[in-house]
Design an enzyme around this catalytic site. Structure first.
Site, PDB file in Angstrom:
ATOM      1  N   CYS A 113     -26.129  23.430  23.853  1.00  0.00           N
ATOM      2  CA  CYS A 113     -27.583  23.333  23.844  1.00  0.00           C
ATOM      3  C   CYS A 113     -28.023  21.994  23.270  1.00  0.00           C
ATOM      4  O   CYS A 113     -29.144  21.562  23.498  1.00  0.00           O
ATOM      5  CB  CYS A 113     -28.194  24.499  23.077  1.00  0.00           C
ATOM      6  SG  CYS A 113     -27.395  24.796  21.526  1.00  0.00           S
ATOM      7  N   GLU A 159     -31.462  28.697  11.566  1.00  0.00           N
ATOM      8  CA  GLU A 159     -30.140  29.245  11.276  1.00  0.00           C
ATOM      9  C   GLU A 159     -29.376  28.250  10.400  1.00  0.00           C
ATOM     10  O   GLU A 159     -29.673  27.069  10.370  1.00  0.00           O
ATOM     11  CB  GLU A 159     -29.355  29.443  12.572  1.00  0.00           C
ATOM     12  CG  GLU A 159     -30.005  30.430  13.513  1.00  0.00           C
ATOM     13  CD  GLU A 159     -29.030  30.947  14.541  1.00  0.00           C
ATOM     14  OE1 GLU A 159     -28.186  31.782  14.191  1.00  0.00           O
ATOM     15  OE2 GLU A 159     -29.118  30.508  15.701  1.00  0.00           O
ATOM     16  N   ASN A 173     -20.920  29.810  25.011  1.00  0.00           N
ATOM     17  CA  ASN A 173     -20.481  28.417  24.863  1.00  0.00           C
ATOM     18  C   ASN A 173     -19.877  28.085  23.499  1.00  0.00           C
ATOM     19  O   ASN A 173     -19.157  27.092  23.380  1.00  0.00           O
ATOM     20  CB  ASN A 173     -21.625  27.446  25.206  1.00  0.00           C
ATOM     21  CG  ASN A 173     -22.831  27.631  24.330  1.00  0.00           C
ATOM     22  OD1 ASN A 173     -23.116  28.727  23.859  1.00  0.00           O
ATOM     23  ND2 ASN A 173     -23.559  26.562  24.096  1.00  0.00           N
TER      24      ASN A 173
HETATM   25  P1  NDP Z   1     -28.026  34.712  28.660  1.00  0.00           P
HETATM   26  O1  NDP Z   1     -29.201  34.269  27.881  1.00  0.00           O
HETATM   27  O2  NDP Z   1     -28.255  35.677  29.755  1.00  0.00           O
HETATM   28  O3  NDP Z   1     -26.925  35.345  27.683  1.00  0.00           O
HETATM   29  C1  NDP Z   1     -26.878  35.171  26.287  1.00  0.00           C
HETATM   30  C2  NDP Z   1     -26.528  36.505  25.614  1.00  0.00           C
HETATM   31  O4  NDP Z   1     -27.591  37.442  25.856  1.00  0.00           O
HETATM   32  C3  NDP Z   1     -25.274  37.155  26.189  1.00  0.00           C
HETATM   33  O5  NDP Z   1     -24.590  37.848  25.177  1.00  0.00           O
HETATM   34  C4  NDP Z   1     -25.851  38.110  27.220  1.00  0.00           C
HETATM   35  O6  NDP Z   1     -24.955  39.134  27.565  1.00  0.00           O
HETATM   36  C5  NDP Z   1     -27.065  38.629  26.465  1.00  0.00           C
HETATM   37  N1  NDP Z   1     -28.074  39.238  27.310  1.00  0.00           N
HETATM   38  C6  NDP Z   1     -28.303  39.044  28.636  1.00  0.00           C
HETATM   39  N2  NDP Z   1     -29.334  39.815  29.044  1.00  0.00           N
HETATM   40  C7  NDP Z   1     -29.766  40.514  27.973  1.00  0.00           C
HETATM   41  C8  NDP Z   1     -30.796  41.484  27.761  1.00  0.00           C
HETATM   42  N3  NDP Z   1     -31.604  41.868  28.751  1.00  0.00           N
HETATM   43  N4  NDP Z   1     -30.950  42.000  26.534  1.00  0.00           N
HETATM   44  C9  NDP Z   1     -30.162  41.617  25.515  1.00  0.00           C
HETATM   45  N5  NDP Z   1     -29.163  40.717  25.653  1.00  0.00           N
HETATM   46  C10 NDP Z   1     -28.965  40.165  26.861  1.00  0.00           C
HETATM   47  O7  NDP Z   1     -27.297  33.437  29.188  1.00  0.00           O
HETATM   48  P2  NDP Z   1     -26.067  33.348  30.227  1.00  0.00           P
HETATM   49  O8  NDP Z   1     -24.819  33.499  29.490  1.00  0.00           O
HETATM   50  O9  NDP Z   1     -26.297  34.276  31.394  1.00  0.00           O
HETATM   51  O10 NDP Z   1     -26.232  31.844  30.724  1.00  0.00           O
HETATM   52  C11 NDP Z   1     -27.260  31.507  31.633  1.00  0.00           C
HETATM   53  C12 NDP Z   1     -27.825  30.140  31.290  1.00  0.00           C
HETATM   54  O11 NDP Z   1     -28.385  30.158  29.991  1.00  0.00           O
HETATM   55  C13 NDP Z   1     -26.816  29.020  31.232  1.00  0.00           C
HETATM   56  O12 NDP Z   1     -26.541  28.506  32.482  1.00  0.00           O
HETATM   57  C14 NDP Z   1     -27.499  28.042  30.343  1.00  0.00           C
HETATM   58  O13 NDP Z   1     -28.415  27.291  31.105  1.00  0.00           O
HETATM   59  C15 NDP Z   1     -28.236  28.905  29.364  1.00  0.00           C
HETATM   60  N6  NDP Z   1     -27.519  29.082  28.085  1.00  0.00           N
HETATM   61  C16 NDP Z   1     -27.939  28.351  27.038  1.00  0.00           C
HETATM   62  C17 NDP Z   1     -27.280  28.439  25.835  1.00  0.00           C
HETATM   63  C18 NDP Z   1     -27.716  27.627  24.686  1.00  0.00           C
HETATM   64  O14 NDP Z   1     -27.073  27.644  23.652  1.00  0.00           O
HETATM   65  N7  NDP Z   1     -28.801  26.903  24.826  1.00  0.00           N
HETATM   66  C19 NDP Z   1     -26.117  29.296  25.654  1.00  0.00           C
HETATM   67  C20 NDP Z   1     -25.753  30.056  26.825  1.00  0.00           C
HETATM   68  C21 NDP Z   1     -26.459  29.925  27.991  1.00  0.00           C
HETATM   69  P3  NDP Z   1     -23.948  38.966  28.824  1.00  0.00           P
HETATM   70  O15 NDP Z   1     -23.154  37.761  28.608  1.00  0.00           O
HETATM   71  O16 NDP Z   1     -23.152  40.186  28.759  1.00  0.00           O
HETATM   72  O17 NDP Z   1     -24.829  38.896  30.023  1.00  0.00           O
END
Ligand code: NDP
Length: 479
Positions: free
Chosen positions: A282, A460, A150
């Site tokens: 977020c 952060e 995001n």
């Molecule tokens: P994730 O938490 O899955 O992804 C965040 C980061 O973590 C990405 O780079 C992802 O890689 C990586 N990641 C995923 N699985 C692993 C793992 N097992 N070990 C290490 N790193 C990992 O969020 P998503 O992007 O899938 O979004 C899902 C939901 O999360 C959203 O719908 C939202 O609700 C929430 N979200 C919240 C955010 C915030 O700032 N509060 C930001 C983004 C999402 P990759 O993208 O390659 O899977």
């Protein structure tokens, strides 16, 4: 050149095991680029390169660190329009929001360039005669940076800049959906004069590349932003091997609107906080907690302002709200709109897919009224342009509702009462509080983070970033 944007490992641009296409959420037919996808072995190679570069970089003169970070900041700022366009194209933020985020990233590098020069210790008198006690900070080693989709450049910047300023070496894994800005950042840092191996970029799946970084014993700490479930799983693995961990996760941020609020200020805070950046922040205000006396006026004025919002291609002039980032997230948003209706909340605006000239993931911003704080739409992070109005009797009930959540990132209040503003500042259970401002939209030089389920580990940004990126040493010196 193969035309593929490659990973950066040990100062070399290397092909991945496979590639993936970076697609524009505003236009299914537009491919932003083809990006390398690393496998676990390449992630481990990146960690090994960072570990090999650490002894020299951790001892580098602070002038060298200042110069690299300052040069990177200068280039990011100079390329704000081009990088802002890339950002809007790959993530779906509007162009002005994309350019704003790039400027933020540039300013972060400038700020941490200065911080490299300002990292001071302290000298404390010893209880023993003739002994000096000195407390200093040292870099922790190789840090893994795992970033979400995001904020495709600001979050990589606010994790990488302090890591490098304080003498750590870095392995960064950006979100799979938005590799473009992270690649551009790696390219800028590479040319800004970082020695080989100090900054490594490995694009690829979180479950493969992210997992390899988290479990590599040479990684001294991981800074992660993303979902609660992934954050918790990462933390468990890092704590098990006693590595450092910093997590920024979800929010269910309240905006309290009191009877005495200036209506225009409250509505602006709600529109910007809940719907700008397509609600994919977020810090988005997804719970609008409104007291009885202003409730109906507020809902009417907010619905009017929402009707004027233009949802369209992120790059089109005049767009207020870009598309949702991808089909999965759109389905999640639509599912929550259905859940809200099934729970008995009243959908008074938006919530449906809208068609535009280009085939994108467009969703009309949704507003619920008659919601209660017990409903799932008021408890779970939706991460889209969906907000719910919750009615409160008075300030005391509004504050109790605001705090009744497992999250605690940001809390806002719209009021003209100094008494209530002051009380809320003190009693909101959140890492950040906004008075007469949207919950989303923060400065780049002060700490960012939350309480309860929103964050874990040190803050952060700003000078507080040193807490995660350094370790304290206490030295006793006798003559
Ligand atoms: P994730 O938490 O899955 O992804 C965040 C980061 O973590 C990405 O780079 C992802 O890689 C990586 N990641 C995923 N699985 C692993 C793992 N097992 N070990 C290490 N790193 C990992 O969020 P998503 O992007 O899938 O979004 C899902 C939901 O999360 C959203 O719908 C939202 O609700 C929430 N979200 C919240 C955010 C915030 O700032 N509060 C930001 C983004 C999402 P990759 O993208 O390659 O899977």
């Amino acid at each position: 050149m193969t035309g593929i944007f490659r990973n950066c490992i040990g100062g070399e641009w290397v092909d991945g095991a496979t590639t993936s296409l970076n697609r524009n959420p505003s236009d299914a037919g537009d491919v932003v680029g083809e990006y390398a996808q690393a496998d676990a072995a390449q992630a481990r190679a990146a960690v090994a390169a960072a570990a090999a570069a650490f002894p020299s970089w951790s001892a580098s003169p602070v002038q060298q660190r200042f110069d690299v970070l300052d040069r990177a900041g200068t280039e990011i700022l100079a390329r704000r329009d081009e990088l802002g366009t890339l950002l809007a194209r790959e993530e779906g933020k509007t162009l002005p929001e994309g350019v704003g985020e790039v400027v933020r990233a540039g300013n972060i590098f400038k700020f941490f360039a200065g911080e490299a020069l300002r990292l001071a210790g302290e000298r404390i008198p010893s209880v023993r005669p003739g002994v000096d006690v000195e407390v200093t900070r040292e870099p922790i080693g190789v840090v893994g940076l795992i970033t979400p989709w995001n904020f495709p450049i600001a979050i990589p910047a606010w994790k990488a800049a302090p890591a490098l300023a304080y003498g750590n070496t870095v392995v960064m894994k950006p979100a799979d959906l938005v590799p473009g800005c992270a690649w551009a950042l790696a390219d800028i840092l590479h040319r800004a004069g970082l020695p080989a191996g100090v900054f490594n970029l490995v694009m690829g799946r979180g479950s493969v590349v992210g997992e390899a970084i988290v479990t590599d014993p040479q990684v001294a700490g991981v800074s992660f932003t993303g979902s609660v479930s992934t954050g918790r799983a990462i933390a468990a693995k890092l704590v098990a091997r006693m590595a450092k961990v910093q997590l920024e996760m979800g929010g269910k941020n309240p905006l309290v609107v009191l009877d005495d609020a200036d209506l225009g200020t409250a509505v602006t805070a709600a529109v910007q906080g809940a719907y700008y950046s397509t609600g994919q922040r977020c810090t988005a205000s997804s719970r609008l907690i409104v007291t009885e006396g202003i409730h109906d006026r507020f809902v009417r004025a907010l619905a009017e302002r929402m009707a004027a919002l233009r949802v369209d291609d992120a790059l089109a002039p005049g767009t207020d709200i870009g598309p949702v980032v991808d089909r999965t997230q759109l389905d999640q948003d639509l599912a929550y709109v259905g859940i809200g209706q099934a729970e008995g909340a009243r959908l008074v605006a938006g919530g449906e897919r809208v068609a535009r000239a280009k085939d994108g993931h467009y969703l009309a911003p949704a507003l619920f009224t008659e919601a209660t704080n017990a409903m799932r739409i008021a408890r779970e992070e939706i991460f889209g342009p969906v907000a719910a109005v919750i009615r409160a009797r008075d300030y005391d009930e509004a504050l109790a509702l605001a705090n009744d959540t497992e999250f605690g990132l940001c809390a806002g209040i719209a009021t003209t009462s100094l008494k209530h503003a002051s009380h809320f500042r003190r009693h909101a259970q959140a890492g950040m509080v906004m008075v007469n401002l949207p919950t989303a939209g923060v400065d780049y030089h002060v700490p960012f983070g939350g309480r309860k389920g929103s964050s874990y580990g040190p803050r952060e940004q700003g000078r507080y970033a040193a807490e995660f990126h350094t370790v304290v040493k206490t030295a006793y010196v006798a003559p």
